[in-house]
Design a protein around this motif. Structure first.
Motif, PDB file in Angstrom:
ATOM      1  N   LYS A 247     -21.040   5.868  -0.985  1.00 17.75           N
ATOM      2  CA  LYS A 247     -20.087   5.017  -0.281  1.00 17.75           C
ATOM      3  C   LYS A 247     -20.216   5.171   1.229  1.00 17.75           C
TER       4      LYS A 247
ATOM      5  N   ARG B 220     -12.518   5.081   4.463  1.00 15.95           N
ATOM      6  CA  ARG B 220     -12.466   5.701   3.133  1.00 15.95           C
ATOM      7  C   ARG B 220     -11.346   5.113   2.282  1.00 15.95           C
ATOM      8  N   ASP B 221     -10.268   4.652   2.948  1.00 17.13           N
ATOM      9  CA  ASP B 221      -9.088   4.183   2.219  1.00 17.13           C
ATOM     10  C   ASP B 221      -9.095   2.684   1.941  1.00 17.13           C
ATOM     11  N   ILE B 222     -10.124   1.971   2.396  1.00 17.45           N
ATOM     12  CA  ILE B 222     -10.189   0.535   2.142  1.00 17.45           C
ATOM     13  C   ILE B 222     -10.372   0.294   0.642  1.00 17.45           C
ATOM     14  N   LYS B 223      -9.459  -0.463   0.055  1.00 15.01           N
ATOM     15  CA  LYS B 223      -9.478  -0.701  -1.398  1.00 15.01           C
ATOM     16  C   LYS B 223     -10.314  -1.916  -1.776  1.00 15.01           C
ATOM     17  N   GLU B 224     -10.360  -2.901  -0.881  1.00 17.16           N
ATOM     18  CA  GLU B 224     -11.030  -4.162  -1.206  1.00 17.16           C
ATOM     19  C   GLU B 224     -12.538  -4.006  -0.973  1.00 17.16           C
ATOM     20  N   ARG B 225     -13.205  -3.377  -1.945  1.00 25.74           N
ATOM     21  CA  ARG B 225     -14.646  -3.164  -1.874  1.00 25.74           C
ATOM     22  C   ARG B 225     -15.223  -3.289  -3.273  1.00 25.74           C
ATOM     23  N   LYS B 226     -16.501  -3.609  -3.342  1.00 28.30           N
ATOM     24  CA  LYS B 226     -17.169  -3.794  -4.633  1.00 28.30           C
ATOM     25  C   LYS B 226     -18.401  -2.908  -4.696  1.00 28.30           C
TER      26      LYS B 226
ATOM     27  N   SER C 153      -9.917  -0.931  11.205  1.00 29.26           N
ATOM     28  CA  SER C 153      -9.462   0.387  10.787  1.00 29.26           C
ATOM     29  C   SER C 153      -8.934   1.186  11.963  1.00 29.26           C
TER      30      SER C 153
ATOM     31  N   SER D 139       0.804  -1.222   0.000  1.00 22.76           N
ATOM     32  CA  SER D 139       0.000   0.000   0.000  1.00 22.76           C
ATOM     33  C   SER D 139       0.837   1.271   0.000  1.00 22.76           C
TER      34      SER D 139
ATOM     35  N   ASP E 168     -21.923  -0.364  -2.444  1.00 24.64           N
ATOM     36  CA  ASP E 168     -20.695  -0.459  -1.647  1.00 24.64           C
ATOM     37  C   ASP E 168     -20.740  -1.722  -0.784  1.00 24.64           C
TER      38      ASP E 168
ATOM     39  N   MET F 150     -18.068  -4.165   1.587  1.00 25.28           N
ATOM     40  CA  MET F 150     -16.760  -4.381   2.210  1.00 25.28           C
ATOM     41  C   MET F 150     -16.843  -5.600   3.113  1.00 25.28           C
TER      42      MET F 150
END
Length: 431
Positions: free
Chosen positions: A287, A275-281, A267, A54, A389, A391
């Motif tokens: 969001k 807000r910075d979590i990348k692993e989301r669909k 977190s 990261s 969103d 997670m």
């Protein structure tokens, strides 16, 4: 090595050079050679960034693994867990001798069979039957040994109809079924498995986990298992190690290892904003930007007690100006695959919501029914039938012992983290 220790990793480190392979490395190779001629240490071992995907970093070299030490006893099932990029697959490749460590050594007391990727070691042009014999030969088996196990391998894989068809025409699920059957039934002393079971369906995963339990308990063989499925780790492994940024940060009991791993995803513990979590669909027009837990005194907490009031606030923001109609938010609260509790606005309010550009959704739990454990919150936000969103590991929080029933007894001993408590009453009647 002791007669009970079948695998020992000593000071294992692996360094990689970043960038395009073969570009600008000649000078480095000459420099290494010149240091070696003079009997000096490789100069590039003194540099290199920590394995943190990261961050940008400042060096052209990165330590995928650094100073890994552990022992595995015969018959033990070791779970290796960690986030994506933590170094799990690199470690298994070194243990399987697919790649060599930069420093350190591996001492092994038996044959190793590896399932590192779908179809590892398979030739796509050859049939399933031919690949069974090919893989058996690679594992050091004689043709007679392979033939004696052939029917069991084919039956377990469930690919009998296609066994004489070239493997290149198999689906990924069929390929991994056959590969696992070969590795398991040809009886290596050490079986190394890296997440490939996730390709299989639920039926095959259940069969595979059962087979791994059999070969470890009854066959006395050793299994090294990498997975993000905590339920599989929990049910299968007798011990766990947790990797973080290429180093071992935990080595011990499976339950404690899973709890430690889950806490890494919090977190609050890692100072990473949701807000910075990348692993989301999801579409991402709206969001989830924060989740907070409050106690009965409306103080923000990350630990709450069984039986106490809990408030979960989920904050959201929209990148578009329109109001999102027919919206619903679901929260899944789970721990190690043993407990899954669902909270949903659709169920709680019995209707869909209209969400503005910014705000928060509040869930009130008058009497927390969860028992002592670490729990993960999974989010699912949907608007007008579209996922916005999702997670899987949005937040981790802790539940500590508290009084749920008036008598003070919450649950029988040993049931912490394995049960949900119910608010009920009972009465006695005599004839």
């Amino acid at each position: 090595m002791s007669k009970d220790i079948i695998l020992k990793a000593e000071n294992i480190s692996k360094q990689y050079r970043l960038g395009q392979v073969g570009t600008g490395t000649l000078s480095h190779d000459l420099n290494r050679w010149w240091h070696q001629v003079r009997g000096k240490e490789n100069p590039y071992l003194k540099i290199g960034d920590t394995n943190d995907r990261s961050t940008k970093g400042e060096s052209d070299y990165v330590w995928a693994l650094q100073d890994i030490n552990f022992e595995v006893q015969r018959g033990e099932v070791l779970g290796i867990i960690g986030k994506n990029g933590a170094g799990k697959s690199t470690l298994l490749k070194i243990l399987s001798k697919v790649t060599a460590p930069t420093t350190g050594s591996i001492k092994c007391g038996g044959r190793i069979a590896s399932l590192l990727e779908v179809g590892t070691g398979f030739n796509g042009e050859m049939t399933g039957r031919e690949n069974i014999f090919l893989n058996g030969a690679i594992l050091g088996m004689t043709k007679k040994e392979i033939t004696s196990k052939l029917d069991e391998i084919i039956d377990f894989s469930g690919c009998e109809r296609y066994i004489d068809t070239p493997v290149k025409r198999y689906s990924s699920g069929m390929t991994v079924r056959l590969a696992f059957a070969v590795a398991a039934f040809l009886e290596p002393e050490i079986l190394v498995i890296d997440e490939v079971l996730a390709v299989g369906d639920a039926e095959f995963q259940k069969k595979a986990i059962g087979k791994m339990q059999d070969i470890s308990k009854q066959g006395g063989r050793t299994v090294l298992f990498v997975s993000h499925n905590m339920a599989a780790i929990q049910s299968l492994c007798t011990r766990a190690i947790v990797l973080k940024n290429g180093t071992v940060v935990f080595d011990g009991k499976t339950d404690e290892g899973i709890n430690y791993y889950l806490s890494l995803n919090s977190s609050t513990d890692t100072n990473i904003s949701i807000r910075d979590i990348k692993e989301r669909k999801g579409r991402g027009e709206i969001k989830i930007v924060d989740i907070k837990i409050f106690d009965k005194n409306e103080n923000e907490v990350d630990t709450i007690r069984t039986g106490e009031k809990a408030i979960i606030k989920v904050y959201f923001e929209s990148s578009v100006s329109n109001i999102h109609k027919k919206s619903r938010l679901s929260l899944g609260i789970h721990n190690q695959g043993k407990i899954f509790v669902l909270l949903s606005t659709e169920l709680g309010a019995n209707e869909y919501m209209e969400l503005p550009q910014k705000g928060f959704i509040e869930f009130n739990i008058p009497k927390l029914p969860l028992t002592k454990s670490n729990y993960t919150i999974e989010t699912y936000l949907e608007c007008d039938g579209e996922l916005q969103d999702w997670m899987e590991n949005a937040l981790v929080f802790t539940v500590e012992d508290g009084v749920y029933y008036e008598g003070g007894l919450n649950y029988p001993g040993g049931w912490a983290g394995k049960t949900v408590l119910l608010d009920f009453s009972c009465s006695f009647t005599t004839n």
